[in-house]
Design an enzyme around this catalytic site. Structure first.
Site, short mmCIF file in Angstrom:
data_model
loop_
_atom_site.label_atom_id
_atom_site.label_comp_id
_atom_site.label_asym_id
_atom_site.label_seq_id
_atom_site.Cartn_x
_atom_site.Cartn_y
_atom_site.Cartn_z
CG HIS A 1 -2.13 -0.82 1.10
ND1 HIS A 1 -2.13 -2.17 1.35
CD2 HIS A 1 -3.40 -0.50 0.71
CE1 HIS A 1 -3.34 -2.65 1.14
NE2 HIS A 1 -4.13 -1.66 0.74
CE LYS B 1 -4.23 -0.37 4.63
NZ LYS B 1 -5.54 0.24 4.91
N1 LIG Z 1 -12.90 -0.79 1.47
C1 LIG Z 1 -12.14 -0.31 0.47
O1 LIG Z 1 -12.24 -0.72 -0.69
C2 LIG Z 1 -11.17 0.76 0.77
C3 LIG Z 1 -10.99 1.15 2.06
N2 LIG Z 1 -10.12 2.13 2.36
C4 LIG Z 1 -10.09 2.51 3.75
O2 LIG Z 1 -10.93 3.65 3.90
C5 LIG Z 1 -10.43 4.47 4.95
C6 LIG Z 1 -10.23 5.88 4.40
O3 LIG Z 1 -9.19 5.86 3.47
P1 LIG Z 1 -8.67 7.20 2.79
O4 LIG Z 1 -9.81 7.94 2.18
O5 LIG Z 1 -7.54 6.80 1.94
O6 LIG Z 1 -8.15 8.01 4.06
P2 LIG Z 1 -8.01 9.59 4.22
O7 LIG Z 1 -7.12 9.80 5.40
O8 LIG Z 1 -7.64 10.23 2.93
O9 LIG Z 1 -9.49 10.08 4.59
C7 LIG Z 1 -10.10 9.89 5.82
C8 LIG Z 1 -10.98 11.12 6.04
O10 LIG Z 1 -11.83 10.87 7.16
C9 LIG Z 1 -11.90 12.07 7.90
N3 LIG Z 1 -12.38 11.74 9.24
C10 LIG Z 1 -11.68 11.24 10.29
N4 LIG Z 1 -12.51 11.08 11.34
C11 LIG Z 1 -13.74 11.48 10.93
C12 LIG Z 1 -15.01 11.55 11.57
N5 LIG Z 1 -15.17 11.17 12.83
N6 LIG Z 1 -16.06 12.01 10.86
C13 LIG Z 1 -15.93 12.40 9.58
N7 LIG Z 1 -14.74 12.36 8.92
C14 LIG Z 1 -13.67 11.91 9.61
C15 LIG Z 1 -10.49 12.64 7.84
O11 LIG Z 1 -10.48 14.03 8.17
C16 LIG Z 1 -10.17 12.40 6.37
O12 LIG Z 1 -10.62 13.45 5.55
C17 LIG Z 1 -9.17 3.78 5.47
O13 LIG Z 1 -9.48 2.97 6.57
C18 LIG Z 1 -8.75 2.91 4.29
O14 LIG Z 1 -8.01 1.79 4.68
C19 LIG Z 1 -9.39 2.77 1.41
C20 LIG Z 1 -9.49 2.40 0.11
C21 LIG Z 1 -10.38 1.35 -0.32
O1 LIG Z 2 -5.97 2.25 2.80
C1 LIG Z 2 -6.12 1.87 1.61
O2 LIG Z 2 -5.67 2.49 0.65
C2 LIG Z 2 -6.88 0.65 1.35
N1 LIG Z 2 -7.48 0.07 2.36
C3 LIG Z 2 -8.25 -1.11 2.31
C4 LIG Z 2 -7.57 -2.20 3.09
O3 LIG Z 2 -7.01 -1.92 4.17
O4 LIG Z 2 -7.60 -3.34 2.66
C5 LIG Z 2 -8.62 -1.50 0.90
C6 LIG Z 2 -7.55 -1.28 -0.11
O5 LIG Z 2 -6.56 -2.21 0.09
C7 LIG Z 2 -7.01 0.15 -0.03
#
Ligand SMILES: NC(=O)C1=CN([C@@H]2O[C@H](COP(=O)(O)OP(=O)(O)OC[C@H]3O[C@@H](n4cnc5c(N)ncnc54)[C@H](O)[C@@H]3O)[C@@H](O)[C@H]2O)C=CC1
Ligand SMILES: O=C(O)C1=N[C@H](C(=O)O)C[C@H](O)C1
EC number: 1.17.1.8
Length: 249
Positions: free
Chosen positions: A135, A139
């Site tokens: 990643h 992350k």
């Molecule tokens: N399930 C999937 O396919 C995927 C999951 N993820 C996961 O999604 C999550 C977010 O990833 P990113 O967008 O890359 O992170 P990021 O750090 O860019 O965004 C997170 C956002 O949430 C906000 N935030 C934090 N606490 C909050 C609250 N209580 N209320 C509202 N907003 C709040 C932050 O200020 C930030 O803008 C991570 O856990 C990541 O691992 C990421 C990519 C794909």
């Molecule tokens: O943080 C990310 O970027 C991602 N988070 C998810 C994970 O923890 O598996 C999904 C994807 O891998 C991207």
């Protein structure tokens, strides 16, 4: 038919910002609220939200999702950090909100969802199985939610097939070179500038190897899965762990 009224929580994040665009463009969905870290969830209650999309950080997600369930709002969760204890607490809460559904999706990319399914199918046929996830270095959590989910599913498939533990003679590993161990499956996490998300699942038996690899080159890979989940979550109740539960896989 009325449009599905959607809120995005974590709307200024990498995933949240793309989800805002994807939901705005998706037919049959109406984006009615976007929340950042300084906004109150209470503000959602006057907006008749049908589905909330939760894309925040591991430290915030559980409290956010519990609030949404307490107010009977179906929720699609992409945020990672959901361990067995948090999941079972959420299941208990959902039992008191019989019409409400939550999808916790470790990965919304169809390639990743299929890779996990392929791994589950392969698992009973190989002595060795290990997971490597790669990643971007921003992350917060390791191993990734996807790697945890993959390892758990491989372990369950091995267990159902009556396989013994993976062979491994390691006696000396003072620095954790063999990685994390999730349900008996070793998981290795690489953080690499320029990456979005990849996973390799390595299987081996005498004389042969099988490697399954999935790559997400940008966050756009996750958007069709989010839109699919938002469209179908009202067909479900209770806790769904993994997008595969909505894809008939
Ligand atoms: N399930 C999937 O396919 C995927 C999951 N993820 C996961 O999604 C999550 C977010 O990833 P990113 O967008 O890359 O992170 P990021 O750090 O860019 O965004 C997170 C956002 O949430 C906000 N935030 C934090 N606490 C909050 C609250 N209580 N209320 C509202 N907003 C709040 C932050 O200020 C930030 O803008 C991570 O856990 C990541 O691992 C990421 C990519 C794909
Ligand atoms: O943080 C990310 O970027 C991602 N988070 C998810 C994970 O923890 O598996 C999904 C994807 O891998 C991207």
């Amino acid at each position: 038919m009325n449009a599905i009224r959607v809120a995005v929580i974590g709307a200024q994040g990498r995933m949240g910002a793309q989800a805002v665009d994807a939901i705005t463009e998706a037919e049959g969905l109406e984006l009615v609220a976007t929340l950042g870290s300084s906004d109150s969830l209470e503000s959602l209650l006057e907006k008749s939200i049908d589905v909330a999309v939760e894309l925040t950080v591991p430290a915030s997600t559980e409290a956010n999702v519990r609030f949404l369930v307490e107010h009977d709002i179906d929720t699609v969760v992409g945020t990672t950090g959901w361990d067995a204890e948090k999941l079972s607490g959420l299941e208990e809460l959902l039992a008191k909100h019989a019409d409400t559904a939550v999808l916790i999706a470790p990965n919304f990319s169809i390639g990743a969802v299929l890779a996990m399914r392929f791994a589950e199918l392969a698992a009973p046929y190989f002595d060795s199985a290990e997971v490597v996830e790669i990643h971007h270095p921003r992350k917060l959590d390791a191993p990734s939610g996807t790697a945890n989910h993959t390892a758990q599913r491989i372990a369950a498939a091995r267990n159902d097939a009556g396989l013994p533990p993976v062979p491994d003679a390691t006696e000396i590993d003072p620095n954790g070179a063999r990685g994390a161990v999730v349900d008996g499956i070793h998981v290795h996490a690489i953080r690499q500038q320029g990456m979005t998300a990849s996973e390799e699942i390595h299987f081996g038996s005498s004389g042969e190897a099988l490697t399954i690899r999935t790559d997400s080159h940008s966050s756009s890979a996750f958007m069709p899965g989010i839109v699919t989940a938002v469209r179908s979550i009202s067909d479900y109740t209770g806790l769904l762990h993994g997008l595969e539960n909505m894809l008939d896989l």
